[in-house]
Design an enzyme around this catalytic site. Structure first.
Site, PDB file in Angstrom:
ATOM      1  N   THR A  33      16.261  31.437 -18.241  1.00  0.00           N
ATOM      2  CA  THR A  33      17.438  31.103 -19.056  1.00  0.00           C
ATOM      3  C   THR A  33      17.216  29.888 -19.962  1.00  0.00           C
ATOM      4  O   THR A  33      17.888  29.740 -20.973  1.00  0.00           O
ATOM      5  CB  THR A  33      18.664  30.811 -18.153  1.00  0.00           C
ATOM      6  OG1 THR A  33      18.367  29.703 -17.303  1.00  0.00           O
ATOM      7  CG2 THR A  33      19.041  32.019 -17.328  1.00  0.00           C
ATOM      8  N   ASP A  34      16.258  29.029 -19.602  1.00  0.00           N
ATOM      9  CA  ASP A  34      16.129  27.757 -20.341  1.00  0.00           C
ATOM     10  C   ASP A  34      15.838  27.941 -21.828  1.00  0.00           C
ATOM     11  O   ASP A  34      16.392  27.234 -22.666  1.00  0.00           O
ATOM     12  CB  ASP A  34      15.053  26.875 -19.706  1.00  0.00           C
ATOM     13  CG  ASP A  34      15.497  26.332 -18.354  1.00  0.00           C
ATOM     14  OD1 ASP A  34      16.693  26.460 -18.030  1.00  0.00           O
ATOM     15  OD2 ASP A  34      14.648  25.793 -17.620  1.00  0.00           O
ATOM     16  N   SER A  43      10.491  29.825 -18.308  1.00  0.00           N
ATOM     17  CA  SER A  43      10.608  29.971 -19.761  1.00  0.00           C
ATOM     18  C   SER A  43      10.336  28.667 -20.524  1.00  0.00           C
ATOM     19  O   SER A  43      10.219  28.684 -21.748  1.00  0.00           O
ATOM     20  CB  SER A  43      11.949  30.569 -20.152  1.00  0.00           C
ATOM     21  OG  SER A  43      12.984  29.637 -19.987  1.00  0.00           O
ATOM     22  N   THR A  89      13.946  32.422 -13.491  1.00  0.00           N
ATOM     23  CA  THR A  89      14.524  32.288 -12.144  1.00  0.00           C
ATOM     24  C   THR A  89      14.784  33.640 -11.487  1.00  0.00           C
ATOM     25  O   THR A  89      14.618  33.799 -10.277  1.00  0.00           O
ATOM     26  CB  THR A  89      15.851  31.496 -12.229  1.00  0.00           C
ATOM     27  OG1 THR A  89      15.531  30.176 -12.672  1.00  0.00           O
ATOM     28  CG2 THR A  89      16.545  31.412 -10.896  1.00  0.00           C
TER      29      THR A  89
HETATM   30  N1  ASP Z   1      13.554  27.288 -15.344  1.00  0.00           N
HETATM   31  C1  ASP Z   1      14.026  28.654 -15.410  1.00  0.00           C
HETATM   32  C2  ASP Z   1      13.467  29.318 -16.639  1.00  0.00           C
HETATM   33  O1  ASP Z   1      13.974  29.139 -17.720  1.00  0.00           O
HETATM   34  C3  ASP Z   1      15.518  28.666 -15.411  1.00  0.00           C
HETATM   35  C4  ASP Z   1      16.144  30.044 -15.314  1.00  0.00           C
HETATM   36  O2  ASP Z   1      15.531  31.068 -15.504  1.00  0.00           O
HETATM   37  O3  ASP Z   1      17.375  30.081 -15.055  1.00  0.00           O
HETATM   38  O4  ASP Z   1      12.481  30.005 -16.530  1.00  0.00           O
END
Ligand code: ASP
Length: 331
Positions: free
Chosen positions: A86-87, A55, A13
């Site tokens: 973050t995932d 991710s 993100t």
């Molecule tokens: N969908 C995103 C990822 O993990 C979520 C994030 O980065 O907060 O790439």
């Protein structure tokens, strides 16, 4: 003297842009350079584009390549910051903790819940914390998020929207930032207890099973037939599994006899498992299962993958799970 920090971008993100089909990673470190310099203080920055992935699309092969890229660059920098979605960030930080044991620079992984292009995002603060930590000379793999630093193998994503997305599970934070600045808890920094050697072999022939009342034990046997070498079972509470009616523990024992590794953890986020308390746990121990104790699911699953990449010998696998390699478990 100015510290030299390498920023490796993998996507997520933090570097996302809104597109027709939804948010997707798209910004490169070049397009984020102005923002990176704002938060870098007087650190000298270099950048590397590793990937531009949500991710959810990160795979074990990416961990092995990332560990290799970090190894190739570790002697040229004082610290390395990895930008990551973050995932699956906590899986990556856990796996890198095993692959890069005894690394002698800080490797700090960060991301954000809102894109850096959003004026109210958490991205700048998280990068500031990560770049600052990367200059502190503490060796190991860490996660920097929401003004705290967590040991890589203790991090878990616990909130999907809130900026306080990560917690340190069953261990104190490595560092926190408040009005006194960054306070580092040195007791949480992994000790270097051997030479660094890149060890990025892994096996993804594993499965994760979450126990629920009524779950049929044939699920386990079908996983074995599919070629799984190991199963991580998220059992109940301290590690409970049924043995009356559907004798799940007996099925587990048969798989262990066939040479499969069965690692038992808990569905409870905090405190961990301990199979020696209840009869159900002791029955499982007698069948030869291994215990995850207070490891996070991310740390347990990646340890299983990493250990199976090092050896197939059941005695050695057991030995690996009887020690803490980088702070992932309290024994
Ligand atoms: N969908 C995103 C990822 O993990 C979520 C994030 O980065 O907060 O790439």
């Amino acid at each position: 003297m100015k510290k030299h920090i390498l920023i490796i971008n993998t996507g997520g993100t933090l570097s996302s842009v809104a597109k027709e089909h939804g948010l997707t990673p798209g910004l490169t470190t070049d397009t984020m350079l102005r923002e990176l310099h704002v938060v870098a203080g007087d650190a000298e920055l270099s950048t590397m584009e590793f990937a531009s992935l949500d991710s959810a699309n990160i795979f074990p092969e990416d961990w092995a390549r990332l560990a290799e890229a970090i190894t190739e660059n570790k002697d040229s920098y004082d610290g390395i910051v990895v930008i990551h979605g973050t995932d699956t960030l906590a899986y990556t930080s856990s796996m890198l903790s095993y692959m890069l044991q005894n690394i002698s620079i800080p490797v700090v992984i960060t991301g954000s819940q809102l894109s850096i292009s959003d004026p109210v995002a958490d991205a700048m603060e998280n990068l500031r914390c990560a770049i600052y930590m990367a200059q502190r000379g503490k060796n190991g793999v860490f996660v920097a998020f929401n003004r705290k630093v967590i040991l890589g193998c203790r991090a878990s994503k616990v909130r999907s929207v809130n900026f306080d997305a990560f917690d340190s599970i069953n261990a104190p934070n490595v560092a926190e930032i408040n009005s006194f600045g960054m306070k580092i808890n040195d007791a949480m920094v992994p000790e270097k207890n051997g030479i660094f050697q890149l060890r990025n072999s892994f096996s993804s022939d594993i499965a994760v099973v979450k126990m629920f009342p009524g779950m049929h034990r044939s699920l386990l046997t079908s996983l074995a037939k599919e070629g799984c070498r190991a199963i991580y079972i998220e059992a109940y509470g301290l590690g409970g599994m049924p043995y009356i009616g559907h004798d799940f523990i007996e099925a587990v024992g048969k798989l262990v006899e066939q040479g499969m590794t069965i690692l038992i953890g808990t569905q409870c986020r905090f405190d961990g498992s301990n199979l020696s308390v209840y009869e159900t746990g002791r029955r499982a121990l007698e069948k030869g299962v291994l215990q995850a104790y207070d490891m996070t699911t991310e740390a347990a699953v990646t340890k299983l993958m990493w250990v199976l990449g090092q050896t197939s010998d059941p005695a050695q696998i057991r030995e690996y799970f009887s020690v803490s390699l980088c702070g992932e478990v309290s024994l």
